[in-house]
Design a protein around this motif. Structure first.
Motif, PDB file in Angstrom:
ATOM      1  N   SER A 346      -4.326  32.542 -81.619  1.00  0.00           N
ATOM      2  CA  SER A 346      -3.827  32.550 -80.242  1.00  0.00           C
ATOM      3  C   SER A 346      -3.599  31.133 -79.727  1.00  0.00           C
ATOM      4  CB  SER A 346      -4.818  33.290 -79.336  1.00  0.00           C
ATOM      5  OG  SER A 346      -4.989  34.618 -79.767  1.00  0.00           O
ATOM      6  N   THR A 347      -4.550  30.250 -79.982  1.00  0.00           N
ATOM      7  CA  THR A 347      -4.401  28.868 -79.533  1.00  0.00           C
ATOM      8  C   THR A 347      -3.232  28.194 -80.251  1.00  0.00           C
ATOM      9  OG1 THR A 347      -6.787  28.760 -79.175  1.00  0.00           O
ATOM     10  CG2 THR A 347      -5.584  26.676 -79.213  1.00  0.00           C
ATOM     11  N   CYS A 348      -3.085  28.465 -81.533  1.00  0.00           N
ATOM     12  CA  CYS A 348      -1.968  27.876 -82.281  1.00  0.00           C
ATOM     13  C   CYS A 348      -0.630  28.355 -81.727  1.00  0.00           C
ATOM     14  CB  CYS A 348      -2.077  28.228 -83.760  1.00  0.00           C
ATOM     15  SG  CYS A 348      -3.420  27.365 -84.620  1.00  0.00           S
ATOM     16  N   ILE A 349      -0.556  29.628 -81.358  1.00  0.00           N
ATOM     17  CA  ILE A 349       0.680  30.151 -80.775  1.00  0.00           C
ATOM     18  C   ILE A 349       1.013  29.411 -79.481  1.00  0.00           C
ATOM     19  CG2 ILE A 349       1.606  32.153 -79.547  1.00  0.00           C
ATOM     20  CD1 ILE A 349       0.418  33.898 -81.719  1.00  0.00           C
ATOM     21  N   ALA A 350      -0.022  29.144 -78.673  1.00  0.00           N
ATOM     22  CA  ALA A 350       0.212  28.433 -77.415  1.00  0.00           C
ATOM     23  C   ALA A 350       0.826  27.065 -77.677  1.00  0.00           C
ATOM     24  CB  ALA A 350      -1.104  28.300 -76.661  1.00  0.00           C
ATOM     25  N   TYR A 351       0.331  26.365 -78.696  1.00  0.00           N
ATOM     26  CA  TYR A 351       0.851  25.019 -78.965  1.00  0.00           C
ATOM     27  C   TYR A 351       2.167  25.051 -79.737  1.00  0.00           C
ATOM     28  CZ  TYR A 351      -3.212  22.956 -76.930  1.00  0.00           C
ATOM     29  OH  TYR A 351      -4.162  22.568 -76.020  1.00  0.00           O
ATOM     30  N   LEU A 352       2.379  26.080 -80.549  1.00  0.00           N
ATOM     31  CA  LEU A 352       3.663  26.193 -81.234  1.00  0.00           C
ATOM     32  C   LEU A 352       4.805  26.395 -80.243  1.00  0.00           C
ATOM     33  CD1 LEU A 352       2.900  28.339 -84.417  1.00  0.00           C
ATOM     34  CD2 LEU A 352       3.747  25.992 -84.322  1.00  0.00           C
ATOM     35  N   SER A 353       4.476  26.895 -79.057  1.00  0.00           N
ATOM     36  CA  SER A 353       5.511  27.071 -78.039  1.00  0.00           C
ATOM     37  C   SER A 353       6.168  25.745 -77.658  1.00  0.00           C
ATOM     38  CB  SER A 353       4.912  27.736 -76.794  1.00  0.00           C
ATOM     39  OG  SER A 353       3.975  26.857 -76.164  1.00  0.00           O
ATOM     40  N   PHE A 354       5.468  24.634 -77.892  1.00  0.00           N
ATOM     41  CA  PHE A 354       6.052  23.336 -77.559  1.00  0.00           C
ATOM     42  C   PHE A 354       7.251  23.015 -78.454  1.00  0.00           C
ATOM     43  CE2 PHE A 354       1.713  21.925 -75.831  1.00  0.00           C
ATOM     44  CZ  PHE A 354       2.073  22.325 -74.556  1.00  0.00           C
ATOM     45  N   PHE A 355       7.408  23.775 -79.540  1.00  0.00           N
ATOM     46  CA  PHE A 355       8.558  23.537 -80.403  1.00  0.00           C
ATOM     47  C   PHE A 355       9.868  23.855 -79.696  1.00  0.00           C
ATOM     48  CE2 PHE A 355       6.242  22.854 -84.351  1.00  0.00           C
ATOM     49  CZ  PHE A 355       7.136  22.053 -85.031  1.00  0.00           C
ATOM     50  N   VAL A 356       9.837  24.762 -78.741  1.00  0.00           N
ATOM     51  CA  VAL A 356      11.064  25.121 -78.043  1.00  0.00           C
ATOM     52  C   VAL A 356      11.211  24.343 -76.741  1.00  0.00           C
ATOM     53  CG1 VAL A 356      11.085  27.414 -79.050  1.00  0.00           C
ATOM     54  CG2 VAL A 356       9.981  27.073 -76.832  1.00  0.00           C
ATOM     55  N   ALA A 357      10.360  23.360 -76.516  1.00  0.00           N
ATOM     56  CA  ALA A 357      10.415  22.581 -75.282  1.00  0.00           C
ATOM     57  C   ALA A 357      11.477  21.495 -75.331  1.00  0.00           C
ATOM     58  CB  ALA A 357       9.051  21.947 -74.984  1.00  0.00           C
TER      59      ALA A 357
END
Length: 781
Positions: A346-357
């Motif tokens: 879950s935490t990794c998913i939150a930070y992977l979201s920065f890839f689309v930033a």
């Protein structure tokens, strides 16, 4: 026992060797543009370029004080001589440049002086003019300036070289005393320097600042004179120094506190050593992943990434707190693994979201954090258990923990506290939405830890030196460099009029140093042919003490200038003129952009009107940066919204029960609202670092709630989980609580946000995610 300890030290040694290897080969970047979104407008692109490599970002302002003016002038002269030899500076001005004209115009460009100078625009190179100039030179040779004039005479009897050097001085240059610049009070000698290094290169800027301070210390000696040094480069060095100093202090205090907390929790130095191993593994995995995917790493990614993977310290803590007699460490690790893995994913998913930033720096941060957390989790699951021995003690037997658990069990359960929690959510949402002041912080300058006094001193010296305004800039788009120079020349009368009106104190453009090719050709046409020039010179020499053949170099230079191709920007490479022109005349995919820097701007409206009439634009970098930050924030918020959806799906897949999912996600959602309400209630305007910190706090809160929910109603399992979460929360609160006390805005934002989130997540997870005790219920996997 010995074998396990030997394996632990072997693991630690391998990590140390890998860390040393990575430190030697890792390429760190200081380009802050990596944390900016892709610019979408011409103004934003120009802002990004100027922040990185513009003349303003490389400017340094120097003031010498604390001694008599004559002594300060001597030191200014000596400092100027020393620093002009430093290849790291492409400009050093202190008012004594006329005496260095031959260096300002290299020998290969000297014949072009009449093409660069406006003299021929108003004066013919005829016998009367030459006669007047030669008579003036005779007077110069009998004056203190003889040593300066005599070497120039054979090739430059009109001293056009000196005239050019003087014309290139700042339009609003300070007064001269004892041959150098002084402030209006006559008590400070002033100098202006420009670093050749990019403004985003803190290491290079630090080297330049250190070279200036060292040179001044040697020159000043015991005179008591002091050096004031300001400008973006000096500020970046100060920021770096203060940040490093505070980080070292916080790190030392935090490390001591963590050791004490760990000792209190487990009374075991061996567990302390073993607990470090997954965290160190996480750090090295993060560094390696970023280096592999990006070829290097931004310094902010490295510093902030180590903070973010602090979440990984929780993983061995959960394992240690669940160890107990009669159960092998590997079995304990296997039992808590599904819950631990859910939190990690879950935490990794939150930070992977920065890839689309759309921000490279955030992508690096995501890779660093995800790789680090996964490595720490796998190390805790696979590598750590074989190094552990079954503990005879069980933390569930600790009397203080039992008393604390009894008090917690007496608190209202979720159903009884439902109305209270709903009211809390509504109040927090209202405070966050309607608190006075701006919700978002768009002003980048407010993130700087530079003291107000230093900023005020910079503004004072900038005014005294007539240095360019750092907020406003004129920009002019053209098809190519030649068209840009022509447009600048058409704009010059209007700029001079603004100076006369007091709207600006001065201005600078590439056309001051390099006229357009059309202007150079027009001046070439006014240069006399060899026979005509020799006749004019012979007439001027009649009755003069100068020899008839003394000025052959002058005749040769004029003929070279008359027949040469006009100078272009590319011809200035390797000369001091190149630094001045290249920073003000930029190549772009669409052609060229000419910049006009403004000094002492008093009337932006008048300048904007003049610019619009002349086909230029007045850029307000403050407004442009705010628009860029708003776009940046929108991208990050979009990424976080996607992360929230994916996180909820991950928890659903793991728990498969609406009730269980609600118990896990509700504390995190309430904490988000509470954190926003507290920050806004105390007048804090939110920036990117608050957003990233909210993600970190959410990851921590999810971890707490998952483990509380896992423990179910089994009394002893609830006690072990309470112990683990208490240790995790106390460690995290200590580290980020120290950051919240920092004087550096960025560190303070991170520390305050995560500190609030940790405390709120812990309390709300206890109230919402922790079911009531039920000895009949077995812990869920």
């Amino acid at each position: 026992m010995r074998i396990r300890l030997a394996l632990a030290f072997a693991w630690l040694a391998l990590l140390a060797l890998a860390g040393a290897w990575a430190a030697q080969r890792l390429q760190l970047s200081g380009d802050l543009r990596a944390f900016m979104p892709e610019p979408r407008t011409a103004e934003q692109r120009l802002l990004i370029d100027e922040l990185g490599d513009g003349p303003g970002s490389r400017l340094l302002l120097l003031a010498l004080s604390g001694a008599e003016p004559a002594e300060l002038a001597r030191q200014s002269q000596a400092l100027g001589e020393a620093l002009r030899q430093d290849p790291r500076l492409d400009l050093l001005a202190n008012g004594a440049e006329a005496g260095r004209a031959l260096e300002a115009i290299p020998a290969r460009l000297l014949p072009y002086r009449y093409l660069l100078s406006p003299t021929l625009d108003r004066q013919a190179l005829d016998a009367p003019f030459l006669r007047d100039q030669l008579e003036a030179r005779l007077q110069d040779l009998g004056s203190p300036a003889a040593g300066l004039v005599e070497p120039l005479l054979p090739s430059d009897p009109t001293l056009e070289t000196l005239a050019l050097a003087e014309s290139w001085e700042p339009a609003a240059a300070p007064q001269r005393l004892h041959g150098v610049w002084f402030d209006s009070s006559g008590r400070e000698a002033l100098l202006l320097a420009r670093s050749g290094a990019a403004g985003f290169d803190p290491a290079a800027q630090a080297a330049v600042v250190e070279a200036i301070r060292t040179a001044h210390a040697e020159i000043a000696g015991a005179t008591g004179a002091t050096l004031t040094l300001t400008g973006p480069g000096a500020f970046s060095v100060e920021i770096g120094s203060r940040t490093a100093g505070e980080a070292a202090r916080i790190g030392a205090i935090g490390s001591l506190g963590l050791v004490l907390l760990f000792w209190f929790a487990y009374r075991s130095g061996r567990l302390l050593l073993l607990g470090v191993l997954p965290l160190a593994t996480a750090a090295l995995a993060g560094v390696a992943a970023v280096a592999l995917l990006f070829g290097g790493m931004h310094g902010i990614t490295l510093a902030f990434g180590f903070t973010l993977i602090g979440v990984a310290q929780d993983y061995p803590v959960h394992l240690f707190s669940h160890l107990r007699g009669g159960r092998a460490p590997a079995a304990v690790a296997r039992a808590i693994w599904p819950t631990l893995l859910t939190g990690v994913v879950s935490t990794c998913i939150a930070y992977l979201s920065f890839f689309v930033a759309g921000v490279d720096g955030l992508r690096q941060l995501a890779v660093f954090t995800v790789a680090g957390l996964l490595a720490a989790a796998l190390a805790t699951r696979v590598l750590l258990p074989p190094l552990l021995e079954p503990r005879s003690a069980d933390v569930a037997d600790a009397p203080w923990l039992r008393r604390l658990a009894a008090r917690i069990d007496a608190l209202p359960r979720p159903r009884a506290a439902g109305a209270l929690l709903a009211s809390l959510a509504l109040v927090c949402a209202a405070v966050a939405a309607f608190a006075p002041g701006d919700f978002w912080q768009n002003d980048l300058s407010r993130l700087t830890p530079v003291p107000e006094a230093a900023l005020a001193e910079d503004g004072r010296l900038r005014t005294e030196l007539g240095a360019a305004d750092v907020r406003y800039l004129l920009a002019l788009e053209a098809a190519d460099a030649e068209a840009a120079l022509q447009a600048l020349e058409r704009l010059q009368p209007a700029l001079d009029a603004l100076v006369d009106e007091g709207a600006i104190a001065g201005w600078d453009s590439a056309a001051r140093y390099l006229p357009s090719a059309d202007t150079q050709r027009a001046r070439q046409a006014r240069l006399p042919a060899p026979a005509a020039l020799r006749e004019a010179l012979d007439g001027a020499l009649a009755g003069s003490p100068f020899r008839a053949d003394a000025f052959e170099p002058f005749l040769a230079d004029i003929e070279t200038a008359r027949t040469a191709a006009p100078l272009r920007p590319a011809d200035l490479g390797g000369t001091p003129l190149h630094a001045a022109v290249s920073g003000l005349l930029l190549d772009t995919p669409a052609g060229a952009t000419a910049l006009v820097t403004l000094g002492g701007l008093q009337d932006p409206g008048a300048v904007a009107a003049m610019a619009a009439a002349g086909g230029a634009r007045l850029l307000d970098f403050k407004e442009t940066s705010e628009a860029l930050v708003a776009a940046w924030r929108g991208q990050v918020l979009g990424a976080l919204a996607l992360a929230a959806v994916l996180l909820a799906l991950t928890v659903w897949v793991a728990l498969r029960s609406p009730r269980r999912v609600g118990r896990v996600l509700l504390p995190m959602a309430l904490t988000l609202l509470l954190s926003l309400a507290l920050l806004r209630g105390f007048g804090v305007e939110l920036n990117l670092f608050h957003l990233v910190s909210l993600v970190l706090a959410a990851g921590l809160g999810l971890d707490y709630a998952l483990f509380f929910e896992r423990a179910g109603g089994v009394p002893r399992e609830r006690l072990r989980t309470l112990h683990a979460v208490l240790v995790c929360a106390a460690m995290t609160a200590l580290v980020f609580g120290l950051l919240a006390l920092s004087s550096i805005p960025v560190l303070r934002a991170i520390g305050t946000t995560v500190g609030i989130g940790v405390v709120a997540n812990f309390v709300l997870a206890l109230l919402v995610a922790r079911p009531p005790p039920d000895p009949a219920v077995e812990p869920r996997g």
